[in-house]
Design an enzyme around this catalytic site. Sequence first.
Site, PDB file in Angstrom:
ATOM      1  N   ARG A  77       0.488  -1.260  -0.054  1.00 28.62           N
ATOM      2  CA  ARG A  77      -0.112  -0.468   0.102  1.00 28.62           C
ATOM      3  C   ARG A  77       0.719   1.544   0.017  1.00 28.62           C
ATOM      4  NH1 ARG A  77       1.449   2.417   3.983  1.00 28.62           N
ATOM      5  NH2 ARG A  77       0.226   3.950   3.539  1.00 28.62           N
ATOM      6  N   GLN A  83      -3.576   2.924   9.573  1.00 27.79           N
ATOM      7  CA  GLN A  83      -1.913   2.890   8.972  1.00 27.79           C
ATOM      8  C   GLN A  83      -1.213   4.113   9.757  1.00 27.79           C
ATOM      9  OE1 GLN A  83      -4.918   3.209   7.249  1.00 27.79           O
ATOM     10  NE2 GLN A  83      -4.176   2.232   5.257  1.00 27.79           N
ATOM     11  N   ASP A 139      -2.124  10.781  -2.698  1.00 27.56           N
ATOM     12  CA  ASP A 139      -2.205  10.386  -3.636  1.00 27.56           C
ATOM     13  C   ASP A 139      -2.303  10.279  -4.658  1.00 27.56           C
ATOM     14  OD1 ASP A 139      -3.403   9.025  -0.899  1.00 27.56           O
ATOM     15  OD2 ASP A 139      -2.295   7.343  -2.063  1.00 27.56           O
ATOM     16  N   ASN A 170      -6.073  12.470  -0.719  1.00 22.02           N
ATOM     17  CA  ASN A 170      -5.311  11.406  -0.384  1.00 22.02           C
ATOM     18  C   ASN A 170      -5.953  10.423   1.192  1.00 22.02           C
ATOM     19  OD1 ASN A 170      -2.199  11.121   1.547  1.00 22.02           O
ATOM     20  ND2 ASN A 170      -2.560  12.056   3.037  1.00 22.02           N
ATOM     21  N   LYS A 171      -5.548  10.273   1.795  1.00 21.10           N
ATOM     22  CA  LYS A 171      -6.189   9.174   3.037  1.00 21.10           C
ATOM     23  C   LYS A 171      -7.256   9.979   3.654  1.00 21.10           C
ATOM     24  CE  LYS A 171      -5.676   6.089   3.230  1.00 21.10           C
ATOM     25  NZ  LYS A 171      -6.336   4.782   2.420  1.00 21.10           N
TER      26      LYS A 171
HETATM   27  O1  MRU Z   1      -5.321   3.188   1.307  1.00 24.68           O
HETATM   28  P1  MRU Z   1      -3.407   3.361   1.361  1.00 24.68           P
HETATM   29  O2  MRU Z   1      -2.592   3.291   3.082  1.00 24.68           O
HETATM   30  O3  MRU Z   1      -2.881   3.126   0.674  1.00 24.68           O
HETATM   31  O4  MRU Z   1      -3.107   4.855   1.700  1.00 24.68           O
HETATM   32  C1  MRU Z   1      -2.139   5.706   1.411  1.00 24.68           C
HETATM   33  C2  MRU Z   1      -2.368   7.194   1.696  1.00 24.68           C
HETATM   34  O5  MRU Z   1      -2.572   7.650   1.342  1.00 24.68           O
HETATM   35  C3  MRU Z   1      -0.781   7.612   1.901  1.00 24.68           C
HETATM   36  O6  MRU Z   1      -1.053   8.643   2.234  1.00 24.68           O
HETATM   37  C4  MRU Z   1      -0.036   8.358   0.681  1.00 24.68           C
HETATM   38  O7  MRU Z   1      -0.417   7.032  -0.323  1.00 24.68           O
HETATM   39  C5  MRU Z   1       1.313   8.668   0.328  1.00 24.68           C
HETATM   40  S1  MRU Z   1       2.592   7.286   0.737  1.00 24.68           S
HETATM   41  C6  MRU Z   1       3.590   8.216   0.615  1.00 24.68           C
END
Ligand code: MRU
Length: 342
Positions: free
Chosen positions: A44, A193, A234, A243-244
């Site tokens: 991820r 996370q 993302d 982003n998340k």
């Molecule tokens: O769903 P995930 O855990 O893949 O989401 C990750 C995020 O949203 C991170 O903040 C993003 O990918 C940046 S990672 C350097």
Amino acid sequence: MRTIIWKDGVVITIDQTILPDEEIWIEMRSCDEIAKAIKEMKIRGAPLIGVAAAYGLALTAYHSNAENREDFLKEIDISADMLKRTRPTAVNLFWAVDRILKKAKSAEGDVETLKSIVIKEAESIAEEDAVVNKMIGKHGSKLISDGDTILTHCNAGRLATVDYGTALAVIRAAWEEGKRIKVIVDETRPKLQGARLTAYELMRDGIPVTLITDNMVGYVMFRGLVDKVIVGADRIVCDAIINKIGTYSIAVLAYEHKVPFYVAAPLSTFDLNISAKNVIIEERSPEEVTYIKSVRITPPGVNALNPAFDITPMKYVNYIICEKGILSREDLSKMAKAHHSA
Ligand code: MRU
């Protein structure tokens, strides 16, 4: 330490669903296995998903029995489509897959030549990620002062990249320069996370970290306990940061409390030709909300929503840190205009 390794037709990485209880390294020998691991979030984080997808194509190439160029490129196309159907939001995956497709299709030569071109390109994508993250750290640490307390969200660390991280690269670089900083990380429900991965990484590096639940952010800012916010991304589009889930709420709170809000991400996360309304926000299973790990926490059958990402309009972002340096909103809109007219 690299989070993902290519070794003679095998891709080795950490299963992030088991952390922090155990650090289990898994081996994948086919693109199907890579796609499944991305879907299940064993792999991820936007940059790591991109690199893993590149290695997925490298696995297809490595194990291909195609006898001619057309058949080989067909196999690569099928794998590329499968990878693109895993997770829709982080652009790094699409960027990495398209970069390899372009390289393979424009190359001359027989199947063996194409195989090595695909594998080499995947290796370059991985290598570049590690290098770029160090640059992000170096640039971003200029924004950090001795004594700062920095809030971060989700995991934008080594685990989400090949090495060093993006938001955590800035934190790591500042720490390595001797700045006495502290980090606050929120849990990042539903997949935790922040609690599972960011807390784990920072504790391993000896960087002081305090965990809060997601709904504590407002109060800790109100109390003046946060000097800066740094998150990853993302996808960075011309008018917003994707982003998340939870990032938008933190950005609005930061704005209200006059806490600077920074985003750290490589250029492979930039997608300036489009705006937020064109981005697919991944919807994941409601069970990720109604369960914590394997324990149900709700009345059976309750409805639940589970968007995995949210959209933070650019007005809430003070700076974006990438390998080129520190970008203001104005810099970004200049870049977007240049993209549009290109
Ligand atoms: O769903 P995930 O855990 O893949 O989401 C990750 C995020 O949203 C991170 O903040 C993003 O990918 C940046 S990672 C350097």
